[in-house]
Motif scaffolding. Sequence first.
Motif, mmCIF file in Angstrom:
data_model
loop_
_atom_site.group_PDB
_atom_site.id
_atom_site.type_symbol
_atom_site.label_atom_id
_atom_site.label_comp_id
_atom_site.label_asym_id
_atom_site.label_seq_id
_atom_site.Cartn_x
_atom_site.Cartn_y
_atom_site.Cartn_z
ATOM 1 N N CYS A 244 0.869 -1.185 0.000
ATOM 2 C CA CYS A 244 0.000 0.000 0.000
ATOM 3 C C CYS A 244 0.902 1.230 0.000
ATOM 4 C CB CYS A 244 -0.873 -0.020 1.251
ATOM 5 S SG CYS A 244 -1.692 1.556 1.576
ATOM 6 N N CYS A 247 0.651 3.066 3.692
ATOM 7 C CA CYS A 247 1.148 2.498 4.955
ATOM 8 C C CYS A 247 2.145 1.358 4.762
ATOM 9 C CB CYS A 247 -0.026 2.005 5.791
ATOM 10 S SG CYS A 247 -0.770 0.500 5.129
ATOM 11 N N CYS A 264 -6.622 -2.409 1.476
ATOM 12 C CA CYS A 264 -5.486 -2.472 2.388
ATOM 13 C C CYS A 264 -6.016 -2.707 3.795
ATOM 14 C CB CYS A 264 -4.689 -1.169 2.340
ATOM 15 S SG CYS A 264 -3.491 -1.049 3.680
ATOM 16 N N CYS A 267 -5.145 0.225 6.368
ATOM 17 C CA CYS A 267 -5.857 1.481 6.111
ATOM 18 C C CYS A 267 -7.372 1.340 6.258
ATOM 19 C CB CYS A 267 -5.569 1.987 4.695
ATOM 20 S SG CYS A 267 -3.893 2.586 4.430
HETATM 21 ZN ZN LIG Z 1 -2.536 1.006 3.679
#
Ligand SMILES: [Zn+2]
Length: 284
Positions: A244, A247, A264, A267
């Motif tokens: 991702c 993150c 994700c 997230c």
């Molecule tokens: Zn993420």
Amino acid sequence: MPELPEVEALAAFLRENAVGRVITRIDLAGIQSIKTFDPPLSAFAGLEVTGASRHGKFLDLDVSGLHLVVHLARAGWLHWRENLPPAPPKPGKGPLALRVHLDNGQGFDLTEQGTRKGLAVYAVRNPSEVPGIARLGPDALQVDREQFAALMGSRSGQVKGALTDQTLVSGVGNAYSDEILHAARLSPFKMANKMDEDELVRLYDAMRATLTDALERQVGQKAATLKGEKRSGLTVHARTGLPCPVCGDTVREVSFADTSLQYCPTCQTGGKPLADRRMSKLLR
Ligand SMILES: [Zn+2]
């Protein structure tokens, strides 16, 4: 599948390159793609292209009051051609569905890859004669915050399904709904009518930002390169197994019979992977 930004960019491209030209001929190569019989495609010959616009994911070419409306479906695309061969194409062979010739020798091909044919062309006097257009909900870039909240609140299913339901809000499909939900930090399995005020605001703002960004990247591109540009701007869609960009967590996927979604976990779902029915079936 082309969604709001791609179709809007195609409309903008046609406004610059086709409007003002006269159609000399339309060749139908994929018989299954035409969904109407009156007016016939021959009625467009000799008429000037006067506008190009979009309704949801439908592209609408206004030809002096007649409309050539196109839904590109999953694997359809529009290819601009600087020089079209004068000989008519062989019907039923290859990806070509329909070819539009303009009076300067240029024109465009509507093509569709694969064996599942979904590309649809409608020759009509009014775009609202197309059933899919008549059923469209408000446009994703025009709906206001209050109306959007009311529409989501009316839906008891998952937010991923609500966002992609064209009768609720139009223009968003599988790819951009993944992107919007990621930007809004929402699980695709969240119930649409169970979102609180803050979640609704995040979703609405993410929808506008994601579509506007994609549109800005694409308008002004050549029709031939639009598709590639769409891929480069994606954060989670079609990126299963990749990190991702926000993150660094690994993008995961949930598969369905004929489609899949990507998200994700860090997230969007508090770090927890979502249940994947297909995977659990295989492992049983
Ligand atoms: Zn993420």
